[in-house]
Design a protein around this motif. Structure first.
Motif, PDB file in Angstrom:
ATOM      1  N   ILE A   1      48.597  33.927  40.072  1.00 55.24           N
ATOM      2  CA  ILE A   1      48.382  33.434  41.429  1.00 55.24           C
ATOM      3  C   ILE A   1      48.695  31.949  41.511  1.00 55.24           C
ATOM      4  O   ILE A   1      49.334  31.467  42.449  1.00 55.24           O
ATOM      5  CB  ILE A   1      46.928  33.704  41.874  1.00 55.24           C
ATOM      6  CG1 ILE A   1      46.689  35.214  41.989  1.00 55.24           C
ATOM      7  CG2 ILE A   1      46.625  33.006  43.200  1.00 55.24           C
ATOM      8  CD1 ILE A   1      45.240  35.596  42.197  1.00 55.24           C
TER       9      ILE A   1
ATOM     10  N   PHE B   1      47.125  35.990  46.532  1.00 58.56           N
ATOM     11  CA  PHE B   1      46.493  37.209  46.020  1.00 58.56           C
ATOM     12  C   PHE B   1      46.927  38.418  46.836  1.00 58.56           C
ATOM     13  O   PHE B   1      47.302  39.461  46.294  1.00 58.56           O
ATOM     14  CB  PHE B   1      44.969  37.058  46.076  1.00 58.56           C
ATOM     15  CG  PHE B   1      44.216  38.278  45.618  1.00 58.56           C
ATOM     16  CD1 PHE B   1      43.810  38.408  44.300  1.00 58.56           C
ATOM     17  CD2 PHE B   1      43.921  39.305  46.506  1.00 58.56           C
ATOM     18  CE1 PHE B   1      43.128  39.541  43.874  1.00 58.56           C
ATOM     19  CE2 PHE B   1      43.239  40.449  46.099  1.00 58.56           C
ATOM     20  CZ  PHE B   1      42.839  40.561  44.772  1.00 58.56           C
TER      21      PHE B   1
ATOM     22  N   PHE C   1      49.107  42.069  38.815  1.00 60.10           N
ATOM     23  CA  PHE C   1      48.655  40.728  38.455  1.00 60.10           C
ATOM     24  C   PHE C   1      48.919  40.418  36.972  1.00 60.10           C
ATOM     25  O   PHE C   1      48.459  39.396  36.470  1.00 60.10           O
ATOM     26  CB  PHE C   1      47.162  40.583  38.757  1.00 60.10           C
ATOM     27  CG  PHE C   1      46.846  40.655  40.217  1.00 60.10           C
ATOM     28  CD1 PHE C   1      46.860  39.509  41.003  1.00 60.10           C
ATOM     29  CD2 PHE C   1      46.568  41.875  40.827  1.00 60.10           C
ATOM     30  CE1 PHE C   1      46.575  39.575  42.358  1.00 60.10           C
ATOM     31  CE2 PHE C   1      46.287  41.942  42.188  1.00 60.10           C
ATOM     32  CZ  PHE C   1      46.298  40.792  42.954  1.00 60.10           C
TER      33      PHE C   1
END
Length: 325
Positions: free
Chosen positions: A140, A166, A198
């Motif tokens: 992120i 995000f 992620f």
């Protein structure tokens, strides 16, 4: 109970573990803040941002790129993505230093047990542990830092917030049904396990962390063992010097992995429909810059890593003394 047994029990106590982690987290935040503007420029170079490629490869390019960012967005531009960095770096540094303390205690409970191989192993394991726990925050942070005024994103021309980055990663979708079989399989995996979005570039990060953290802790432990007598404690200035040398050597050995990792991390912006693999990313780096492409931004790496590592090691040890561990 012997003094050694008492010391060993103390190092495994909750008091020691928590305070060692607090000292490490504080040290990491201060060190990272000190080099945040350099970190922003380095990420832009590593990710081959078209606005900043003209500056890559020269020492002066670092400062010219920084001047451009400052002219367009001021201090906030130089610190873009730093909020996410701090959210990540405190647990990352805390876990890394805390894990090293514990692993070092297991592998090298006595001074005579210390070897370069065990120092390397302890450093590598502590680095891998911290990366695994904090990698989504790093992704992120990179997405926030890589955004520039010409970036084409689905959200806005303004720098994305932590929440926006995000959401963008979480909602990345695969190609429609006409896509190749490989993309469809990635789509199924992404949709079933969204957390994997992620972890773009995670494998290359782990592989790069082995030499980086291993060599960094190895050099730091070796220098302290050779230059500091057993009955003396290293001064803050000595820890700064040992950390600087360790950071420079570790950065040189692991930098190509970092280049590949950054490219894979920002790959979702260019190819959200699939997971860019090692081979594809390495080929892309080589095609655009040859062997030198794997060392783009290394000069900034030295400017950043040397003081950052020096500060983090020195403040970690200082913090442990202040917290009585």
């Amino acid at each position: 109970m012997s003094p050694n047994e008492s010391s060993n029990r103390d190092k495994q106590s909750l008091h020691y573990i928590v305070r060692s982690g607090l000292a490490g987290g504080f040290a990491g935040c201060v060190a990272k803040t000190a080099v945040a503007p350099l970190d922003r420029v380095k990420i832009l170079f590593q990710a081959s941002n078209p606005e900043f490629q003209k500056y890559a490869g020269r020492w002066s390019g670092v400062f010219r790129a920084g001047a451009d960012i400052y002219r367009d967005a001021g201090v906030r531009g130089l610190m873009q993505g730093h909020s996410a960095t701090l959210l990540r770096i405190f647990p990352y540094a805390a876990i890394k230093f805390m894990a090293y303390d514990q692993i070092e205690h297991i592998l090298m409970p006595r001074r005579e047990d210390q070897t370069n191989g065990r120092r390397f192993l302890a450093g590598s394991l502590s680095g891998i542990t911290s990366v695994f726990c904090t990698y989504p925050l790093d992704l992120i942070r990179v997405r926030m830092a890589v955004h520039t005024k010409s970036s084409k994103t689905s959200l806005s021309s303004k720098p994305p917030t932590f929440r926006q980055s995000f959401s963008e990663i979480y909602h990345e979708r695969a190609l429609p049904t006409a896509a190749p079989v490989e993309a469809l399989s990635s789509k199924t995996l992404f949709d079933r396990i969204p957390i994997l979005k992620f972890y773009r570039g995670f494998t290359v990060t782990v592989v790069g962390m082995v030499p980086y953290a291993g060599i960094s802790f190895l050099c730091w432990g070796y220098l302290r063992a050779k230059l500091i007598p057993p009955d003396r404690r290293a001064s803050t200035l000595q820890d700064l010097g040992f950390g600087a040398i360790s950071g420079a050597i570790a950065q040189t050995s692991s930098y190509p992995f970092e280049i590949v990792r950054r490219r894979m991390q920002v790959g979702g912006l260019r190819h959200p429909e699939r997971w860019a693999g090692w081979r594809e990313t390495v080929q892309a780096v080589y095609q655009t810059g040859g062997l030198r492409g794997f060392y783009v931004g290394l000069s900034i790496g030295y400017l950043k890593i040397v003081p950052m590592t020096a500060i983090s090691y020195a403040l970690w040890q200082w913090g442990k003394r202040v917290l009585d561990v």
